[in-house]
Each structure stands twice: as structure tokens, then as C-alpha cells.
Design an enzyme around this catalytic site. Structure first.
Site, short mmCIF file in Angstrom:
data_model
loop_
_atom_site.label_atom_id
_atom_site.label_comp_id
_atom_site.label_asym_id
_atom_site.label_seq_id
_atom_site.Cartn_x
_atom_site.Cartn_y
_atom_site.Cartn_z
N GLU A 57 7.87 1.35 4.73
CA GLU A 57 9.13 0.37 4.78
C GLU A 57 8.31 -1.17 4.89
OE1 GLU A 57 13.09 -0.45 6.67
OE2 GLU A 57 12.30 1.19 7.15
N HIS A 85 2.58 -11.02 10.14
CA HIS A 85 3.53 -11.66 9.30
C HIS A 85 4.14 -13.15 10.05
CE1 HIS A 85 6.76 -11.42 6.72
NE2 HIS A 85 7.86 -11.76 7.61
N LEU A 109 0.91 -1.18 0.01
CA LEU A 109 0.07 0.05 0.05
C LEU A 109 0.93 1.30 -0.01
CD1 LEU A 109 -2.71 -1.09 2.77
CD2 LEU A 109 -3.07 -0.95 0.13
C1 GRF Z 1 -0.35 -15.46 7.00
O1 GRF Z 1 0.59 -16.41 7.40
C2 GRF Z 1 0.12 -14.07 7.24
O2 GRF Z 1 1.10 -14.09 8.25
C3 GRF Z 1 0.76 -13.77 5.97
O3 GRF Z 1 0.01 -14.18 5.04
C4 GRF Z 1 -0.66 -15.45 5.57
C5 GRF Z 1 -2.16 -15.20 5.19
O4 GRF Z 1 -2.89 -16.12 5.53
N1 GRF Z 1 0.88 -12.30 5.83
P1 GRF Z 1 -4.46 -16.41 5.47
O5 GRF Z 1 -4.86 -15.91 4.00
O6 GRF Z 1 -4.95 -15.54 6.34
O7 GRF Z 1 -4.64 -17.77 5.58
#
Ligand code: GRF
Length: 366
Positions: free
Chosen positions: A311, A277, A261
Site C-alpha cells: 500500500e 516521503h 514496486l
Molecule cells: C524527496 O523529496 C523524497 O521525499 C521524495 O522524492 C524526493 C526525491 O528527491 N520521495 P531527490 O531525488 O533525492 O533529490
């Protein structure tokens, strides 16, 4: 002088002002305080104080001393801004910033003719050291009545309670499986998360993420990301921003949203965009974090919920949960173990946000 060049007066300047006034048989009034988030109570107090003499200097507590006096969430405005706003008032002729707990040194150097203080004090409850300094320099001490119902703390509390009286309006953005979206939906449904999901947005028309959202009857939007497979085009950035604004979103949750974004969204929602994450940031930023953890031989991994800034994967960490990396783990197995933690952690962080109201300055503690 243009306002952006404003700088507070020096103590020597104020002493010169005082001496010049005295030569003309006039009086300098001195008062001190934090003057964070100015309100009508401050203005009326300052007008009354100024009327006790012919010019007035306000000694303003520095940021560090406000923090020491009022707690870690204050001041709301930094000392230069507070000084600039005060100096613009009709009643105020000069502002000096002081860093000590007490105004003693200033009183001794400036030697004001009148010392004014707000009515939560009496002459007897003034700090003994300051009072002795005032008596020493022959200043007249005047306690002025407080204006009822006006205070910075009251204003802050009102804002917080009004905000927390409302349900948090959440938008969830994702591109994939939607397991985190499912976790947020169940937390809302079972009452653990006192929020409304007011927009669900995806750049993948056929994703399980959007399907889940539609099944739950939520306002679901596919936004065409444009021709670049990695970047989100300008039209898509604008469309997402418009969806958020239209839905009056408080907090934007990125749950597996695979594109970056950009402005103006990042600034408009600064401190109100969270991402989950699958690593213990700052380790393994970017895509394929579980695989990177295995390749690095890590024995521990986990997930991070953090604020989003321009970032990638670098904003303030709000919370983390850990999982072991087990012998024989594949990226998929490890990722599944991490996700199980994400599904608890992300709703918990959002629930904390609901309980406390939105953070005044953009951060929630973990
Ligand atoms: C998760 O592991 C999250 O940490 C990462 O993307 C994945 C999304 O999984 N950013 P979901 O679509 O919620 O199952």
C-alpha cells in the site's frame, strides 16, 4: 491430521492421558518452557525428560508470557507454530499452551507423575508455588543437565553479531535529482554510515540521479520502465528484482523513485525496503505532498522515513523530522526545506540499521 490443522491439546485431554497411563501403572512426565527457535539443546533435554516416564506433555508459555519473561522482541515464533514444532518431536506426546506466569494450575489439574526441568534450576530454586503444587500432587521432581553451548538467546546473538560484523549492502532506487542519493554517498564516504552502496537503479536514463551514481563510481543501472508512463512494467519489475538479488542487497532505499514496486519484490524484501516521503505521514500521501501541505494551510510539515508495503506510503514509520511552513512558501521552497531534513534523517535511519544489525522481524525503532 494435516499439519495446518494442528492445534495444541486441552488440559482435559492431558489429564485423561495421565489417568489412562496411571491405570496401566505408567508415568506421565511434565515439563514447561518457551521453546522458541528449537535447537539441539532442547531436543536432547526433551529426550532425557521423556525417558523418565512413558509419555510426556510439554506446557508451552503463551506468546504474552514469553514476552513478559524474555523481553519485547520475543518470541520469534508464535505459540501455535512453537506448539506444532514441539508436537512433531519423537519425545513429545502432547503440548498445552498456558498463559499464566506459573505452571501451578496446570500441575494441579494434570497431576503429572514426574516433573522435569532444565539444569539452570535446582530443586531449591524452583518457584515456591510450583514446587508446593508438585509436592501436593506427589510428582517426582527431576532436574536435568543443560546441554552446554546451546541456547536460543545465544543463537539469536550469534546471528545478530554475524550480521552486524558485515557491512550493510544498500541499493538506492530513484528517478529524479538524486539529492538523497548524494546524502547517502557522503555519509558512507565520511564514515557515518558503515555500509556499501552495491546497486543504484533508476527508471530515468538521463536523470541527475544516475549521473551522480556514475560520477561516484557506483554500480549504476538504468531499467527501462516500459510504455506506461506511470506504471513499472513486468519486465522492469523482474529486472530490478534480479539486480537486487545479484548484488545481495540487504536494504532497498527508495529515494525519489516515482513508480510502484510489486510482488515478488515487496515480499522478498519485506521489512527491508525504506522510502523517504516529503510529508508527515499519514498526512499527504502520494505525489505533490509539499503543495498539498500548503493548500491545506498546514503550519508544519516535514519528512517521513517508512517501511514500504504494497500500500502506497502506508508502511511502518521509522522516523520523522519536522519543518515549519512559512508565510509566502511556494511548494518548491517548502520542498527544499523538507529535503534538507531528509538528507540528515535517511542516513541516520540507515546508520541505526547498521549498528544494530538487520531487524530480526523487520522493523527498526525510530
Ligand atoms: C524527496 O523529496 C523524497 O521525499 C521524495 O522524492 C524526493 C526525491 O528527491 N520521495 P531527490 O531525488 O533525492 O533529490
Amino acid at each position: 491430521m494435516p499439519l495446518e490443522n494442528y492445534s495444541p491439546a486441552s488440559i482435559a485431554d492431558v489429564r485423561r492421558l495421565r489417568d489412562a497411563l496411571e491405570q496401566q501403572g505408567k508415568k506421565l512426565v511434565f515439563t514447561n518452557g518457551c521453546f522458541d527457535l528449537l535447537h539441539a539443546g532442547h531436543v536432547r533435554y526433551l529426550e532425557q525428560a521423556r525417558a523418565l516416564g512413558d509419555a510426556m506433555v510439554v506446557a508451552l508459555n503463551s506468546d504474552a508470557s514469553v514476552r513478559a519473561l524474555k523481553g519485547p522482541d520475543r518470541p520469534l515464533n508464535n505459540e501455535n507454530d512453537r506448539a506444532e514444532v514441539l508436537a512433531a518431536l519423537r519425545a513429545v506426546d502432547a503440548v498445552v499452551v498456558f498463559a499464566e506466569d506459573r505452571a501451578t494450575r496446570l500441575i494441579e489439574t494434570i497431576r503429572p507423575h514426574v516433573y522435569a526441568k532444565g539444569g539452570d534450576y535446582t530443586v531449591d530454586s524452583l518457584n515456591a508455588e510450583e514446587r508446593a503444587a508438585l509436592e501436593n500432587v506427589g510428582a517426582e521432581i527431576r532436574i536435568l543437565p543443560l546441554v552446554p553451548g546451546r541456547s536460543t538467546t545465544g543463537t539469536i546473538n550469534k546471528m545478530l553479531s554475524e550480521k552486524s560484523g558485515q557491512r550493510l549492502r544498500i541499493a538506492v532506487l530513484g528517478s529524479g535529482e538524486g539529492s538523497n542519493l548524494r546524502a547517502i554517498i557522503s555519509s558512507v564516504q565520511n564514515g557515518r554510515l558503515d555500509a556499501d552502496i552495491v546497486a543504484v537503479i533508476s527508471d530515468q536514463a538521463e536523470s541527475r540521479f544516475l549521473e551522480l551514481s556514475r560520477e561516484a563510481g557506483l554500480p549504476s543501472h538504468f531499467v527501462d520502465p516500459g510504455s506506461n508512463p506511470r506504471k513499472l512494467g513486468d519486465a522492469a519489475q523482474k529486472e530490478i528484482f534480479e539486480h537486487l538479488e545479484r548484488a545481495r542487497v540487504d536494504v532497498v532505499v527508495l529515494a525519489g523513485f516515482m513508480r510502484i514496486l510489486k510482488e515478488p519484490l515487496i515480499t522478498a524484501y519485506s521489512g527491508r525496503i525504506v522510502n523517504v516521503h516529503p510529508s508527515l505521514l499519514p498526512k499527504h500521501k502520494g505525489a505533490n505532498a509539499p503543495q498539498l501541505a500548503i493548500e491545506a494551510g498546514d503550519t508544519e510539515s516535514g519528512c517521513t522515513v517508512h517501511l514500504v508495503t504494497a500500500e502506497i506510503d502506508a508502511g511502518l514509520t521509522l522516523a520523522q523530522a519536522r519543518v515549519p511552513v512559512l508565510p509566502g512558501d511556494t511548494p518548491e521552497k517548502l520542498h527544499a526545506r523538507i529535503k534538507a531534513e531528509e538528507h540528515k534523517l535517511l542516513p541516520q535511519v540507515l546508520a541505526k540499521w547498521c549498528q544494530r544489525g538487520l531487524p530480526v522481524r523487520g522493523a527498526v525503532a525510530s
